[in-house]
Write an enzyme that holds these catalytic residues in place. Structure first.
Site, PDB file in Angstrom:
ATOM      1  N   ASP A   1       1.038  -1.190   0.079  1.00  0.00           N
ATOM      2  CA  ASP A   1      -0.348  -0.651  -0.234  1.00  0.00           C
ATOM      3  C   ASP A   1       0.824   1.092   0.440  1.00  0.00           C
ATOM      4  O   ASP A   1       1.786   1.069   0.549  1.00  0.00           O
ATOM      5  CB  ASP A   1      -0.517  -0.125   1.688  1.00  0.00           C
ATOM      6  CG  ASP A   1      -2.035   0.949   1.586  1.00  0.00           C
ATOM      7  OD1 ASP A   1      -2.675   0.941   0.081  1.00  0.00           O
ATOM      8  OD2 ASP A   1      -1.556   2.228   1.825  1.00  0.00           O
TER       9      ASP A   1
ATOM     10  N   GLU B   1      -4.292   2.507  -4.873  1.00  0.00           N
ATOM     11  CA  GLU B   1      -3.093   2.681  -4.534  1.00  0.00           C
ATOM     12  C   GLU B   1      -2.475   1.388  -4.264  1.00  0.00           C
ATOM     13  O   GLU B   1      -1.261   1.244  -3.313  1.00  0.00           O
ATOM     14  CB  GLU B   1      -2.616   4.043  -3.694  1.00  0.00           C
ATOM     15  CG  GLU B   1      -3.298   3.493  -1.883  1.00  0.00           C
ATOM     16  CD  GLU B   1      -4.859   4.317  -2.034  1.00  0.00           C
ATOM     17  OE1 GLU B   1      -4.743   4.114  -0.389  1.00  0.00           O
ATOM     18  OE2 GLU B   1      -5.559   3.947  -2.663  1.00  0.00           O
TER      19      GLU B   1
ATOM     20  N   ASN C   1      -2.234  12.951  -4.292  1.00  0.00           N
ATOM     21  CA  ASN C   1      -3.784  12.967  -5.357  1.00  0.00           C
ATOM     22  C   ASN C   1      -3.939  14.882  -5.114  1.00  0.00           C
ATOM     23  O   ASN C   1      -4.602  15.352  -5.844  1.00  0.00           O
ATOM     24  CB  ASN C   1      -4.532  12.287  -4.587  1.00  0.00           C
ATOM     25  CG  ASN C   1      -4.347  10.895  -6.046  1.00  0.00           C
ATOM     26  OD1 ASN C   1      -3.965  10.957  -6.580  1.00  0.00           O
ATOM     27  ND2 ASN C   1      -4.650   9.179  -5.542  1.00  0.00           N
TER      28      ASN C   1
ATOM     29  N   HIS D   1      -4.530  14.808  -9.584  1.00  0.00           N
ATOM     30  CA  HIS D   1      -4.295  13.140  -9.806  1.00  0.00           C
ATOM     31  C   HIS D   1      -3.614  12.879 -11.092  1.00  0.00           C
ATOM     32  O   HIS D   1      -3.338  11.520 -10.790  1.00  0.00           O
ATOM     33  CB  HIS D   1      -6.339  12.808 -10.006  1.00  0.00           C
ATOM     34  CG  HIS D   1      -6.719  12.891  -8.995  1.00  0.00           C
ATOM     35  ND1 HIS D   1      -7.228  13.452  -8.400  1.00  0.00           N
ATOM     36  CD2 HIS D   1      -7.238  11.426  -8.498  1.00  0.00           C
ATOM     37  CE1 HIS D   1      -8.372  13.601  -7.550  1.00  0.00           C
ATOM     38  NE2 HIS D   1      -8.054  12.323  -7.289  1.00  0.00           N
TER      39      HIS D   1
ATOM     40  N   ASP E   1      -1.265   9.236 -11.140  1.00  0.00           N
ATOM     41  CA  ASP E   1      -0.964   8.342 -11.691  1.00  0.00           C
ATOM     42  C   ASP E   1       0.258   7.798 -11.910  1.00  0.00           C
ATOM     43  O   ASP E   1       0.744   6.518 -11.880  1.00  0.00           O
ATOM     44  CB  ASP E   1      -2.013   8.109 -13.185  1.00  0.00           C
ATOM     45  CG  ASP E   1      -3.183   8.579 -12.405  1.00  0.00           C
ATOM     46  OD1 ASP E   1      -3.888   7.868 -11.852  1.00  0.00           O
ATOM     47  OD2 ASP E   1      -4.081   9.341 -13.826  1.00  0.00           O
TER      48      ASP E   1
END
Length: 353
Positions: A227, A270, A235, A240, A244
């Site tokens: 994680d 994630e 973010n 965002h 990515d």
């Protein structure tokens, strides 16, 4: 070649059965036998050519198709030379080269065979005219017509075969295209579009098969859940699109360090999952640590002010415990890694140890 030899035996049989003297080739007072020297020489040439062709085919396959075609021409022309003075309608044998030309699927060979048959037939009739000026030229005309018709029919067959061939090639190409499209579609269904790793569904299918294999054969199996730490903050701070990029970078690290026997997937958001097989728990923990360290050392790009780190929970599968237990234990290890400071690997330790 077996057919050619059989044809020659039929020719010899006909020579033995045919009466002496001829029909229109010679003058009535001329006495001729099928075993006169010119015809015996023709028989010898046929045997010699067929035997040479057999030897060539056994030791050298170069030009095999052309040689077989020429053998057919020799048999038909010399056979016609032997039978013509004795058998009415012997001209029909000259259609054989036209039929043999179809095997090559070539119009040029077809036309050459037809033309050579007509030329040979014409030379034979001219030779017969020197013996008998009253030679029946009507038979020559009819034979030429049959040869021409044979060429035309052969051309129609070749055109039709070419159409069928084109249709088959088109069908094969269509099937290949469908196969490729299906393979691409199957891959897209199995892969995560952003990271290039396997998706959630494919991961579960693969894990279930591995667990069944482990329960049956006792093959080592370890599951790691990764994680990304503070991913929501990335973010919210950078947008965002930067998130990515982080996901892609993390996936790239996992893919680069993954051994061929292992399997990685984007589990969701994630979170990533890695399956380690055919290795010990200690070795799996070392590989997970290598992944964690590589992600921590990722260069800072795209306005990120802080390094990307991951917390990893790792658990070894115990045969017979089931997938749900494996996930629950791995998730507990991940939760412990998060709660104890993040950016670390925690190996699940069963309570009974």
């Amino acid at each position: 070649m077996n057919g050619y030899w059989a044809s020659f035996l039929v020719l010899l049989t006909a020579q033995c059965l045919l009466p002496s003297s001829g029909h229109a080739f010679f003058s009535p007072e001329t006495y001729v036998s099928t075993f006169d020297l010119p015809y015996l020489v023709s028989d010898f040439l046929i045997v010699l050519f067929l035997a040479g062709t057999e030897v060539w085919l056994r030791f050298n396959y170069k030009y095999a198709h052309n040689l077989v075609l020429v053998s057919g021409l020799v048999i038909s022309y010399l056979g016609f030379y032997v039978l013509f003075p004795f058998v009415n309608g012997a001209e029909i044998i000259l259609i054989l080269p036209v039929l043999l030309a179809l095997v090559h699927f070539s119009r040029a060979v077809l036309y050459i065979s037809g033309l050579s048959s007509i030329v040979f037939l014409g030379l034979t009739y001219l030779s017969a005219h020197s013996y008998n000026p009253r030679i029946d030229w009507l038979g020559f005309g009819i034979a030429v017509i049959y040869i021409v018709l044979g060429v035309l029919v052969g051309r129609a067959i070749l055109e039709r075969s070419q159409e069928l061939r084109s249709s088959m090639e088109s069908l094969v190409k269509s099937e290949q295209k469908l196969i490729v499209e299906k393979a691409i579609s199957d891959k897209l269904l199995k892969m995560d579009a952003l990271t290039g790793l396997y998706n959630h569904k494919t991961f579960h299918e693969y894990l279930e098969n591995l667990i069944l294999h482990c329960d049956t054969n006792g093959v080592p199996l370890h599951l790691a859940l990764l994680d990304i730490d503070n991913f929501k903050k990335v973010n919210d701070t950078y947008g965002h699109w930067v998130g990515d990029v982080v996901l892609k970078d993390v996936a790239g690290c996992i893919t680069e360090l993954l051994s061929p026997n292992n399997f990685a997937a984007r589990y969701g958001g994630e979170e990533f999952a890695v399956i380690f097989t055919d290795t010990s728990a200690r070795q799996a923990a070392e590989e997970a640590e290598q992944i964690r360290k590589a992600i921590e050392d990722l260069p800072l790009t795209h306005s990120r002010a802080h390094p990307v780190t991951v917390s990893i929970g790792l658990c070894s599968y115990r045969p017979g415990s089931g997938k749900e237990t494996l996930f629950r234990n791995t998730d507990d290890a991940l939760y412990q890694a998060k709660r104890s400071g993040k950016n670390k690997v925690v190996l699940y330790e069963p309570a009974d140890q």
